[in-house]
Scaffold this motif. Structure first.
Motif, PDB file in Angstrom:
ATOM      1  N   HIS A 158      26.567 -23.153 -37.619  1.00 20.20           N
ATOM      2  CA  HIS A 158      25.625 -24.206 -38.003  1.00 20.20           C
ATOM      3  C   HIS A 158      26.414 -25.159 -38.896  1.00 20.20           C
ATOM      4  O   HIS A 158      27.650 -25.114 -38.942  1.00 20.20           O
ATOM      5  CB  HIS A 158      24.448 -23.558 -38.750  1.00 20.20           C
ATOM      6  CG  HIS A 158      23.151 -24.291 -38.625  1.00 20.20           C
ATOM      7  ND1 HIS A 158      22.917 -25.502 -39.247  1.00 20.20           N
ATOM      8  CD2 HIS A 158      22.003 -23.975 -37.960  1.00 20.20           C
ATOM      9  CE1 HIS A 158      21.694 -25.901 -38.977  1.00 20.20           C
ATOM     10  NE2 HIS A 158      21.106 -24.996 -38.188  1.00 20.20           N
ATOM     11  N   LEU A 167      19.744 -32.045 -42.446  1.00 21.17           N
ATOM     12  CA  LEU A 167      18.741 -31.021 -42.157  1.00 21.17           C
ATOM     13  C   LEU A 167      17.574 -31.221 -43.116  1.00 21.17           C
ATOM     14  O   LEU A 167      17.656 -30.918 -44.308  1.00 21.17           O
ATOM     15  CB  LEU A 167      19.327 -29.618 -42.302  1.00 21.17           C
ATOM     16  CG  LEU A 167      18.360 -28.428 -42.159  1.00 21.17           C
ATOM     17  CD1 LEU A 167      17.439 -28.580 -40.960  1.00 21.17           C
ATOM     18  CD2 LEU A 167      19.132 -27.121 -42.086  1.00 21.17           C
ATOM     19  N   LYS A 195      24.331 -35.664 -36.859  1.00 22.77           N
ATOM     20  CA  LYS A 195      23.127 -35.083 -36.260  1.00 22.77           C
ATOM     21  C   LYS A 195      21.990 -35.051 -37.279  1.00 22.77           C
ATOM     22  O   LYS A 195      22.216 -34.919 -38.488  1.00 22.77           O
ATOM     23  CB  LYS A 195      23.411 -33.657 -35.793  1.00 22.77           C
ATOM     24  CG  LYS A 195      24.413 -33.550 -34.659  1.00 22.77           C
ATOM     25  CD  LYS A 195      23.755 -33.770 -33.322  1.00 22.77           C
ATOM     26  CE  LYS A 195      24.716 -33.422 -32.191  1.00 22.77           C
ATOM     27  NZ  LYS A 195      24.077 -33.594 -30.869  1.00 22.77           N
ATOM     28  N   GLU A 197      18.437 -32.933 -37.996  1.00 24.65           N
ATOM     29  CA  GLU A 197      17.554 -31.808 -37.686  1.00 24.65           C
ATOM     30  C   GLU A 197      16.398 -31.810 -38.668  1.00 24.65           C
ATOM     31  O   GLU A 197      16.568 -32.147 -39.844  1.00 24.65           O
ATOM     32  CB  GLU A 197      18.302 -30.484 -37.776  1.00 24.65           C
ATOM     33  CG  GLU A 197      17.417 -29.267 -37.492  1.00 24.65           C
ATOM     34  CD  GLU A 197      18.185 -27.959 -37.398  1.00 24.65           C
ATOM     35  OE1 GLU A 197      17.574 -26.946 -36.985  1.00 24.65           O
ATOM     36  OE2 GLU A 197      19.388 -27.944 -37.739  1.00 24.65           O
ATOM     37  N   GLU A 199      13.023 -29.369 -39.996  1.00 25.18           N
ATOM     38  CA  GLU A 199      12.342 -28.078 -39.978  1.00 25.18           C
ATOM     39  C   GLU A 199      10.838 -28.300 -39.993  1.00 25.18           C
ATOM     40  O   GLU A 199      10.327 -29.079 -40.805  1.00 25.18           O
ATOM     41  CB  GLU A 199      12.757 -27.276 -41.207  1.00 25.18           C
ATOM     42  CG  GLU A 199      12.022 -25.963 -41.386  1.00 25.18           C
ATOM     43  CD  GLU A 199      12.343 -25.316 -42.729  1.00 25.18           C
ATOM     44  OE1 GLU A 199      13.367 -24.623 -42.799  1.00 25.18           O
ATOM     45  OE2 GLU A 199      11.592 -25.540 -43.693  1.00 25.18           O
ATOM     46  N   PRO A 214      14.537 -36.735 -33.433  1.00 19.84           N
ATOM     47  CA  PRO A 214      15.542 -35.863 -34.058  1.00 19.84           C
ATOM     48  C   PRO A 214      16.408 -35.207 -32.990  1.00 19.84           C
ATOM     49  O   PRO A 214      15.976 -35.007 -31.853  1.00 19.84           O
ATOM     50  CB  PRO A 214      14.695 -34.828 -34.804  1.00 19.84           C
ATOM     51  CG  PRO A 214      13.441 -34.741 -33.991  1.00 19.84           C
ATOM     52  CD  PRO A 214      13.175 -36.149 -33.509  1.00 19.84           C
ATOM     53  N   ASP A 215      17.618 -34.853 -33.362  1.00 19.38           N
ATOM     54  CA  ASP A 215      18.497 -34.159 -32.419  1.00 19.38           C
ATOM     55  C   ASP A 215      18.068 -32.703 -32.251  1.00 19.38           C
ATOM     56  O   ASP A 215      18.178 -32.141 -31.160  1.00 19.38           O
ATOM     57  CB  ASP A 215      19.941 -34.212 -32.925  1.00 19.38           C
ATOM     58  CG  ASP A 215      20.455 -35.632 -33.049  1.00 19.38           C
ATOM     59  OD1 ASP A 215      20.680 -36.258 -31.996  1.00 19.38           O
ATOM     60  OD2 ASP A 215      20.609 -36.111 -34.185  1.00 19.38           O
ATOM     61  N   VAL A 216      17.598 -32.109 -33.355  1.00 15.41           N
ATOM     62  CA  VAL A 216      17.223 -30.697 -33.352  1.00 15.41           C
ATOM     63  C   VAL A 216      15.932 -30.529 -34.146  1.00 15.41           C
ATOM     64  O   VAL A 216      15.747 -31.186 -35.175  1.00 15.41           O
ATOM     65  CB  VAL A 216      18.321 -29.819 -33.996  1.00 15.41           C
ATOM     66  CG1 VAL A 216      17.997 -28.337 -33.814  1.00 15.41           C
ATOM     67  CG2 VAL A 216      19.702 -30.143 -33.434  1.00 15.41           C
ATOM     68  N   VAL A 217      15.055 -29.662 -33.663  1.00 13.90           N
ATOM     69  CA  VAL A 217      13.862 -29.275 -34.416  1.00 13.90           C
ATOM     70  C   VAL A 217      13.962 -27.775 -34.709  1.00 13.90           C
ATOM     71  O   VAL A 217      14.123 -26.964 -33.794  1.00 13.90           O
ATOM     72  CB  VAL A 217      12.568 -29.572 -33.643  1.00 13.90           C
ATOM     73  CG1 VAL A 217      11.352 -29.091 -34.443  1.00 13.90           C
ATOM     74  CG2 VAL A 217      12.442 -31.062 -33.348  1.00 13.90           C
ATOM     75  N   MET A 218      13.879 -27.440 -35.991  1.00 11.30           N
ATOM     76  CA  MET A 218      13.895 -26.039 -36.397  1.00 11.30           C
ATOM     77  C   MET A 218      12.465 -25.522 -36.464  1.00 11.30           C
ATOM     78  O   MET A 218      11.618 -26.084 -37.172  1.00 11.30           O
ATOM     79  CB  MET A 218      14.568 -25.869 -37.759  1.00 11.30           C
ATOM     80  CG  MET A 218      14.612 -24.424 -38.246  1.00 11.30           C
ATOM     81  SD  MET A 218      15.222 -24.261 -39.947  1.00 11.30           S
ATOM     82  CE  MET A 218      16.933 -24.734 -39.731  1.00 11.30           C
ATOM     83  N   ALA A 238      14.409 -32.492 -27.501  1.00  4.39           N
ATOM     84  CA  ALA A 238      15.273 -32.149 -28.635  1.00  4.39           C
ATOM     85  C   ALA A 238      15.698 -30.703 -28.474  1.00  4.39           C
ATOM     86  O   ALA A 238      15.009 -29.901 -27.831  1.00  4.39           O
ATOM     87  CB  ALA A 238      14.543 -32.338 -29.962  1.00  4.39           C
ATOM     88  N   GLU A 241      15.572 -24.844 -32.404  1.00  6.10           N
ATOM     89  CA  GLU A 241      16.197 -23.751 -33.139  1.00  6.10           C
ATOM     90  C   GLU A 241      15.124 -22.855 -33.741  1.00  6.10           C
ATOM     91  O   GLU A 241      14.266 -23.323 -34.495  1.00  6.10           O
ATOM     92  CB  GLU A 241      17.077 -24.308 -34.256  1.00  6.10           C
ATOM     93  CG  GLU A 241      17.660 -23.256 -35.184  1.00  6.10           C
ATOM     94  CD  GLU A 241      18.437 -23.866 -36.341  1.00  6.10           C
ATOM     95  OE1 GLU A 241      18.599 -23.171 -37.370  1.00  6.10           O
ATOM     96  OE2 GLU A 241      18.881 -25.028 -36.229  1.00  6.10           O
TER      97      GLU A 241
END
Length: 281
Positions: A158, A167, A195, A197, A199, A214-218, A238, A241
């Motif tokens: 990560h 993040l 990036k 991300e 949460e 967003p690139d990533v969703v936690m 997206a 995670e």
């Protein structure tokens, strides 16, 4: 083969550990008992099965005290070994080797423990398509080494720190007022290589987050049903995670919901040290 860390990154950590152990007077036991010019040949041996990581730490610990030491690995980092397997041979000044022994074993055992636990998680989700990733829950001062050990175990890193990826967590959202506003601000501030991300702690926040790209969703502490529903709703917009309370017993079921990555703090904060010894040969 795992790309090794440069000695430049490892050496300061090894030197600090040696200085802590040698204290103000050095190894008084060896000085009292062992002739200054004596040599010792020994072998690093695994006492239990596991995955090896950190051989360079042992090599550098010895080399710091005896630059002419001969260190010959019998395996590479990332290798799965059984109990009683030889890991590396060393021939060095006896006082130097005895003084460096514990520092080398501490680091080698710690990193091999992280690699071994990581391999167990990777094998638990094998074939699912989900990657096992680490977190920032690392031992202070050892992050680069522990994240290297995760790679030796087959895991994925990560972010390394606060500076290499954005993040957005729950307290950031509280300070911004909403998930959407936090992501909007982050996307506006991020450079083209950074990036973003975010949460979220419930399905109700998912669409709001995705709206801002967003690139990533936690997905934090989601149930299995909600993880699967989040995968369905996101529909590839997206990377997803899964995070929070992941164990070896639950990893497979989490992976089968279709999430892309599973972050596991236990890889570095709860790994047992792999039992490794140094035996005179």
């Amino acid at each position: 083969m795992i790309e090794p860390l440069p000695d430049l990154l490892i050496a300061p950590i090894v030197r600090a550990a040696l200085a802590e152990d040698l204290g103000r007077a050095g190894d008084v036991t060896s000085q009292a008992c062992v002739p200054a010019d004596a040599r010792l040949r020994a072998v690093f041996v695994s006492r239990k099965a596991g995955v090896i990581s950190g051989l360079a730490c042992a090599r550098l610990a010895i080399a710091e005290l005896d630059s002419s030491a001969d260190f010959r690995p019998a395996v590479e980092d990332g290798t799965r070994v059984g109990p009683g397997q030889n890991l590396a041979w060393v021939d060095a000044n006896a006082r130097a080797l005895l003084a460096a022994e514990r520092t080398g074993l501490n680091l080698l055992g710690r990193l091999s423990g992280v690699a071994s636990l990581t391999r167990a998680y990777v094998e638990a989700v094998e074939g699912s398509g989900a990657a096992i990733v680490d977190t920032r829950k690392t031992t202070p001062g050892l992050r680069a080494l522990e994240k290297y050990a995760v790679r030796c175990g087959g895991g994925v890193n990560h972010r390394f720190g606060l500076d290499d990826a954005i993040l957005i967590k729950d307290n950031h959202i509280a300070a911004c007022g909403s998930v959407g506003e936090a992501v909007r601000r982050a996307k506006a501030a991020a450079g083209h290589l950074m990036k973003v991300e975010v949460e979220i702690d419930g399905l109700g926040q998912l669409e709001e987050a995705l709206k801002y790209g967003p690139d990533v969703v936690m997905l934090d502490n989601f149930s299995l049903a909600d993880l699967a529903e989040a995968v369905r709703r996101a529909a590839g917009r997206a990377m997803l995670e899964a995070s929070g309370g992941v164990s070896l017993e639950t990893a497979r079921a989490i992976a089968e919901t279709g999430v892309d990555v599973i972050s596991v703090g236990a890889l570095t904060h709860s790994a047992n040290v792999l039992d490794i010894g140094l035996d005179a040969a």
